[in-house]
Design a protein around this motif. Structure first.
Motif, PDB file in Angstrom:
ATOM      1  N   LEU A  25       0.871  -1.663  -0.100  1.00 13.53           N
ATOM      2  CA  LEU A  25      -0.075   0.036  -0.359  1.00 13.53           C
ATOM      3  C   LEU A  25       1.016   1.282   0.246  1.00 13.53           C
ATOM      4  CD1 LEU A  25      -2.609  -1.156   2.875  1.00 13.53           C
ATOM      5  CD2 LEU A  25      -2.753  -1.085   0.259  1.00 13.53           C
ATOM      6  N   TRP A  26       0.437   2.316  -0.330  1.00 11.98           N
ATOM      7  CA  TRP A  26       1.283   3.400  -0.644  1.00 11.98           C
ATOM      8  C   TRP A  26       1.171   3.421   1.102  1.00 11.98           C
ATOM      9  CZ3 TRP A  26       4.450   5.410  -3.483  1.00 11.98           C
ATOM     10  CH2 TRP A  26       5.423   6.947  -3.823  1.00 11.98           C
ATOM     11  N   PRO A  27       2.560   4.547   1.365  1.00 13.94           N
ATOM     12  CA  PRO A  27       1.776   4.848   2.078  1.00 13.94           C
ATOM     13  C   PRO A  27       0.903   5.730   3.037  1.00 13.94           C
ATOM     14  CG  PRO A  27       4.786   5.467   1.874  1.00 13.94           C
ATOM     15  CD  PRO A  27       3.162   5.407   0.662  1.00 13.94           C
ATOM     16  N   ARG A  28       0.341   6.313   3.913  1.00 11.06           N
ATOM     17  CA  ARG A  28      -0.661   7.357   4.239  1.00 11.06           C
ATOM     18  C   ARG A  28       0.436   9.368   4.346  1.00 11.06           C
ATOM     19  NH1 ARG A  28      -5.619   5.435   8.521  1.00 11.06           N
ATOM     20  NH2 ARG A  28      -5.301   3.683   7.037  1.00 11.06           N
ATOM     21  N   GLY A  29      -0.572   9.935   3.615  1.00  9.96           N
ATOM     22  CA  GLY A  29      -0.096  11.346   3.854  1.00  9.96           C
ATOM     23  C   GLY A  29       0.732  11.760   2.794  1.00  9.96           C
ATOM     24  N   LEU A  30       1.524  11.196   2.266  1.00  7.66           N
ATOM     25  CA  LEU A  30       2.926  10.765   1.357  1.00  7.66           C
ATOM     26  C   LEU A  30       2.971  11.238  -0.080  1.00  7.66           C
ATOM     27  CD1 LEU A  30       5.947  11.251   2.285  1.00  7.66           C
ATOM     28  CD2 LEU A  30       6.270   8.744   1.595  1.00  7.66           C
ATOM     29  N   SER A  31       3.263  12.271  -0.324  1.00  7.12           N
ATOM     30  CA  SER A  31       2.971  12.484  -2.207  1.00  7.12           C
ATOM     31  C   SER A  31       3.861  11.439  -2.492  1.00  7.12           C
ATOM     32  CB  SER A  31       2.890  13.780  -2.809  1.00  7.12           C
ATOM     33  OG  SER A  31       4.487  14.571  -1.997  1.00  7.12           O
ATOM     34  N   LYS A  32       3.483  11.381  -3.854  1.00  8.83           N
ATOM     35  CA  LYS A  32       4.606  10.572  -4.874  1.00  8.83           C
ATOM     36  C   LYS A  32       5.999  11.288  -5.287  1.00  8.83           C
ATOM     37  CE  LYS A  32       1.450   7.617  -6.067  1.00  8.83           C
ATOM     38  NZ  LYS A  32       1.270   6.562  -7.361  1.00  8.83           N
ATOM     39  N   ASP A  33       5.888  12.276  -5.404  1.00  8.99           N
ATOM     40  CA  ASP A  33       6.905  13.811  -5.315  1.00  8.99           C
ATOM     41  C   ASP A  33       7.586  13.381  -3.994  1.00  8.99           C
ATOM     42  OD1 ASP A  33       6.396  14.461  -7.805  1.00  8.99           O
ATOM     43  OD2 ASP A  33       5.612  16.475  -6.775  1.00  8.99           O
ATOM     44  N   ALA A  34       7.210  13.735  -3.011  1.00  5.85           N
ATOM     45  CA  ALA A  34       7.929  13.715  -1.443  1.00  5.85           C
ATOM     46  C   ALA A  34       8.510  12.264  -1.210  1.00  5.85           C
ATOM     47  CB  ALA A  34       7.172  13.880  -0.655  1.00  5.85           C
ATOM     48  N   ALA A  35       8.421  10.915  -1.856  1.00  4.73           N
ATOM     49  CA  ALA A  35       8.441  10.155  -1.210  1.00  4.73           C
ATOM     50  C   ALA A  35      10.085   9.329  -2.178  1.00  4.73           C
ATOM     51  CB  ALA A  35       7.417   8.660  -1.653  1.00  4.73           C
ATOM     52  N   HIS A  36      10.197   9.995  -3.400  1.00  2.00           N
ATOM     53  CA  HIS A  36      11.155   9.882  -4.190  1.00  2.00           C
ATOM     54  C   HIS A  36      11.957   7.921  -4.444  1.00  2.00           C
ATOM     55  CE1 HIS A  36      12.882  14.205  -4.212  1.00  2.00           C
ATOM     56  NE2 HIS A  36      12.175  14.283  -3.120  1.00  2.00           N
ATOM     57  N   VAL A  37      10.213   7.462  -4.898  1.00  2.00           N
ATOM     58  CA  VAL A  37      10.158   6.175  -4.950  1.00  2.00           C
ATOM     59  C   VAL A  37      10.774   5.927  -6.662  1.00  2.00           C
ATOM     60  CG1 VAL A  37       8.990   4.045  -5.067  1.00  2.00           C
ATOM     61  CG2 VAL A  37       8.810   5.565  -3.630  1.00  2.00           C
ATOM     62  N   ASP A  38      11.616   5.386  -6.737  1.00  2.00           N
ATOM     63  CA  ASP A  38      12.274   5.315  -8.162  1.00  2.00           C
ATOM     64  C   ASP A  38      11.413   3.528  -8.824  1.00  2.00           C
ATOM     65  OD1 ASP A  38      14.823   6.826  -8.338  1.00  2.00           O
ATOM     66  OD2 ASP A  38      15.418   5.873  -7.280  1.00  2.00           O
ATOM     67  N   GLU A  39      11.100   2.693  -8.145  1.00  2.00           N
ATOM     68  CA  GLU A  39      10.389   1.426  -8.171  1.00  2.00           C
ATOM     69  C   GLU A  39       9.566   0.493  -7.291  1.00  2.00           C
ATOM     70  OE1 GLU A  39      12.164  -1.510  -9.974  1.00  2.00           O
ATOM     71  OE2 GLU A  39      13.991  -0.250 -11.238  1.00  2.00           O
ATOM     72  N   TRP A  40       8.206   0.149  -7.263  1.00  2.00           N
ATOM     73  CA  TRP A  40       7.322   0.238  -6.687  1.00  2.00           C
ATOM     74  C   TRP A  40       7.569  -1.681  -7.107  1.00  2.00           C
ATOM     75  CZ3 TRP A  40       1.754   2.536  -6.048  1.00  2.00           C
ATOM     76  CH2 TRP A  40       1.364   2.004  -4.322  1.00  2.00           C
ATOM     77  N   PRO A  41       7.707  -2.424  -6.650  1.00  8.21           N
ATOM     78  CA  PRO A  41       7.187  -3.854  -6.940  1.00  8.21           C
ATOM     79  C   PRO A  41       6.173  -4.937  -5.962  1.00  8.21           C
ATOM     80  CG  PRO A  41       9.374  -3.650  -6.164  1.00  8.21           C
ATOM     81  CD  PRO A  41       8.987  -2.319  -6.386  1.00  8.21           C
TER      82      PRO A  41
END
Length: 115
Positions: A25-41
């Motif tokens: 699940l995507w972390p609550r309260g965190l935008s995709k820009d702020a997370a700086h995630v390169d991959e999400w398998p």
């Protein structure tokens, strides 16, 4: 091979290398820009049933880790684990999780398997 675990809510660091979110699940309260995630398998994460079982406190961390490792033998998960292993072979990889106790989470199991 450099693999480390960090909470996804922590600010990115240059040493992170490839940042891989290992939660279903995507972390609550965190935008995709702020997370700086390169991959999400998502297929690399524990099943919903296993996650719920563990969070309900029905078993030990060791039993959870054993069950999760068994799930990682499935073709999709095994392929994704190989992919992350390849990334780690090329440089630093940071496994990101929202878990409050990353050292007793599925991220720790993955880090051990990738080391």
């Amino acid at each position: 091979m450099s693999v480390r675990i960090r909470r996804v809510y922590e600010a990115p660091e240059p040493e992170d290398g490839v940042r891989v979110l290992v939660d279903r699940l995507w972390p609550r309260g965190l935008s995709k820009d702020a997370a700086h995630v390169d991959e999400w398998p998502k297929g690399l994460t524990p099943s919903t049933e296993l996650r719920r079982w563990y969070h309900a406190g029905e078993g030990s961390y060791e039993e959870f880790a054993d069950r999760y490792e068994s799930e990682l033998d499935a073709p999709e998960a095994a392929g994704l684990l190989d992919h992350v292993r390849e990334l780690a072979g090329k440089g630093a990889v940071t496994l990101l999780t929202a878990s409050k106790s990353p050292e007793r989470s599925h991220a720790a199991v993955l880090a051990r398997l990738l080391s």
